[in-house]
Enzyme design. Structure first.
Site, mmCIF file in Angstrom:
data_model
loop_
_atom_site.group_PDB
_atom_site.id
_atom_site.type_symbol
_atom_site.label_atom_id
_atom_site.label_comp_id
_atom_site.label_asym_id
_atom_site.label_seq_id
_atom_site.Cartn_x
_atom_site.Cartn_y
_atom_site.Cartn_z
ATOM 1 N N SER A 156 27.983 64.843 33.453
ATOM 2 C CA SER A 156 29.361 64.589 33.843
ATOM 3 C C SER A 156 30.118 65.902 33.739
ATOM 4 O O SER A 156 29.896 66.661 32.792
ATOM 5 C CB SER A 156 29.968 63.552 32.900
ATOM 6 O OG SER A 156 31.370 63.664 32.925
ATOM 7 N N HIS A 178 43.365 38.167 33.394
ATOM 8 C CA HIS A 178 42.323 37.471 32.627
ATOM 9 C C HIS A 178 41.954 36.132 33.257
ATOM 10 O O HIS A 178 41.747 35.148 32.554
ATOM 11 C CB HIS A 178 42.766 37.267 31.170
ATOM 12 C CG HIS A 178 42.712 38.533 30.364
ATOM 13 N ND1 HIS A 178 41.612 38.897 29.641
ATOM 14 C CD2 HIS A 178 43.614 39.525 30.205
ATOM 15 C CE1 HIS A 178 41.841 40.055 29.037
ATOM 16 N NE2 HIS A 178 43.049 40.462 29.372
ATOM 17 N N SER A 212 37.266 52.665 35.100
ATOM 18 C CA SER A 212 36.335 53.752 35.386
ATOM 19 C C SER A 212 34.890 53.272 35.277
ATOM 20 O O SER A 212 34.034 53.722 36.040
ATOM 21 C CB SER A 212 36.563 54.912 34.426
ATOM 22 O OG SER A 212 36.538 54.445 33.096
ATOM 23 N N SER A 213 34.615 52.328 34.373
ATOM 24 C CA SER A 213 33.216 51.915 34.199
ATOM 25 C C SER A 213 32.696 51.209 35.449
ATOM 26 O O SER A 213 31.585 51.483 35.906
ATOM 27 C CB SER A 213 33.058 51.035 32.964
ATOM 28 O OG SER A 213 33.962 49.962 33.021
ATOM 29 N N ASP A 252 36.581 43.803 38.535
ATOM 30 C CA ASP A 252 36.581 45.264 38.645
ATOM 31 C C ASP A 252 35.536 45.748 39.641
ATOM 32 O O ASP A 252 35.794 46.629 40.470
ATOM 33 C CB ASP A 252 36.322 45.898 37.274
ATOM 34 C CG ASP A 252 37.322 45.439 36.234
ATOM 35 O OD1 ASP A 252 38.359 44.873 36.618
ATOM 36 O OD2 ASP A 252 37.062 45.645 35.038
HETATM 37 C C1 GLA Z 1 38.990 43.758 32.165
HETATM 38 C C2 GLA Z 1 37.744 43.050 32.691
HETATM 39 C C3 GLA Z 1 38.048 42.255 33.959
HETATM 40 C C4 GLA Z 1 39.260 41.337 33.760
HETATM 41 C C5 GLA Z 1 40.427 42.111 33.148
HETATM 42 C C6 GLA Z 1 41.586 41.228 32.764
HETATM 43 O O1 GLA Z 1 39.377 44.748 33.058
HETATM 44 O O2 GLA Z 1 36.725 44.000 32.958
HETATM 45 O O3 GLA Z 1 36.889 41.524 34.343
HETATM 46 O O4 GLA Z 1 38.901 40.228 32.982
HETATM 47 O O5 GLA Z 1 40.040 42.834 31.987
HETATM 48 O O6 GLA Z 1 42.231 40.714 33.885
#
Ligand code: GLA
Length: 400
Positions: free
Chosen positions: A74, A41, A135-136, A180
């Site tokens: 899908s 986070h 996955s998103s 991500d």
């Molecule tokens: C989710 C969010 C990321 C990051 C994590 C926590 O995966 O999409 O951007 O903040 O939580 O590390």
């Protein structure tokens, strides 16, 4: 992923495209899911994160169309969409479900590069949905690299990552940080990715797959609070930053402050906000130590930071739950486990354990026993390895 898995997924895409569209896709692409080794986070507070693309992800088979229709399918889910490009506005719609991710990417190509043709696409993946393996972001990135290739827009991987992140923030409406999408778009074989989110700047850091594997441990607990709880944490960090700027000093991001700043601001901060900020500031120390350990290929040293990261996300950041605490504790008590922590946003879902190669069976057996005894639930286990990074799958690369 193994060649047979890849081949099976690509075959399934072809079968679905033939059945629903009457013709095969013209091109195939892949983008990986990710785990985050350290830096929980921190991305949306301008801190450093250390994700790694894994050998699981999302495939798409795509065929551009000459008209303004978008058809999405899908192989894993029965959801199917036929949308007119003129109906795609600035925001997703509830009824589009996961289709909002590809539609958000198409919308970015339309507004930023003048693309007006639609496409037919079939998706398949082996990243468990909502597992915390992202996955998103993989759906967004694979769609962006596919549209980039078919329209010749020449975007670099970092531009793909940034576009995918904007689509998730603005079109889908989730206030996630950049980790991500960067991990999926910039992943490389044999490397973790250190992202300094404030820049953003990044560098690849070698990760030795012969020394360490990743065991995903699924608590089977739904991540019910994931979106609302996540957005609440983003809000609390914004509040902490505002208070620090007002009462202590003006820095650009929450992650840039130190423990002395926090102490000076303590009388002005509500307790919960103080705890969230304390996690952010202390996690910056853990990621620095974790990266230094990884550079030495000291997986036990990295594991210590991972354990401490879990404790801080559980106590100060309050995004763990009993199931995640029990499963990570059980893993830590096994021989050959370097460290364990929740993965993704938390609030349920999966945890990861870094393990020495060859320890999977013993660790899974012990953790399952402890977990069953405590919750009467059978947890899931899955071994991941460092993955390949995104790209086009050329003819003959399907693994047959
Ligand atoms: C989710 C969010 C990321 C990051 C994590 C926590 O995966 O999409 O951007 O903040 O939580 O590390």
């Amino acid at each position: 992923m193994t060649a047979p898995v890849r081949s099976r997924l690509l075959d399934a895409i072809e079968v679905r495209a033939q059945r629903d569209f009457g013709q095969l896709p013209s091109r195939f692409f892949f983008a990986p899911g990710r785990i985050n080794l350290c830096g929980a986070h921190l991305d949306y507070s301008g801190g450093d994160v250390l994700p790694m693309a894994v050998d699981r992800g999302i495939f798409v088979g795509i065929r551009p169309r000459g008209d303004g229709r978008i058809r999405l399918r899908s192989v894993d889910q029965e959801l199917a969409f036929d949308v007119r490009t003129t109906d795609v506005g600035d925001r997703t719609r509830e009824e589009w479900g996961w289709g909002g991710y590809p539609l958000g990417i198409w919308r970015a190509f339309a507004t930023e590069y003048g693309v007006d043709q639609g496409f037919d696409a079939v998706y398949a993946g082996d990243v468990p949905i909502a597992s915390g393996l992202s996955s998103s972001a993989a759906i967004e990135v694979v769609t962006a690299i596919a549209l980039n290739a078919v329209h010749g827009t020449g975007l670099e991987p970092e531009q793909i990552a940034a576009m995918a992140h904007r689509a998730e923030n603005d079109f889908v409406g989730v206030r996630c940080g950049i980790m991500d999408q960067y991990a999926s778009a910039l992943g490389r074989p044999g490397q973790a990715l250190l992202v300094h989110c404030a820049g953003p700047r990044w560098e690849h850091v070698p990760f030795d797959p012969a020394a360490c594997e990743v065991l995903v441990m699924d608590t089977r607990k739904p991540r019910k609070l994931a979106t609302s709880g996540f957005n609440r944490r983003v809000e609390e960090c914004r509040e902490a930053h505002e208070l620090l700027r007002k009462h202590v000093r003006d820095l650009s991001h929450l992650a840039a402050y130190d423990a002395d700043d926090l102490a000076a601001c303590r009388p002005h901060m509500p307790e919960a906000v103080h705890l969230r900020a304390r996690h952010v500031v202390s996690e910056m120390g853990r990621i620095a130590a974790g990266v230094a350990a990884l550079r030495r290929h000291d997986y036990a040293g990295l594991g210590m930071q991972i354990d401490a990261s879990h404790r801080s996300t559980a106590t100060d950041y309050a995004v763990s739950c009993e199931e995640l605490d029990v499963i990570t504790d059980a893993a830590r008590s096994c021989e050959g486990v370097y460290g364990a922590r929740l993965t993704g946003a938390g609030f349920g879902g999966c945890a990861i354990a870094l393990i020495a190669p060859g320890r999977r069976e013993q660790v899974a057996a012990h953790v399952a026993e402890v977990f069953r005894r405590r919750f009467d639930v059978e947890p899931g286990f899955d071994l991941l390895r460092i993955g390949e990074g995104p790209g086009e799958i050329g003819p003959g690369e399907g693994g047959e």
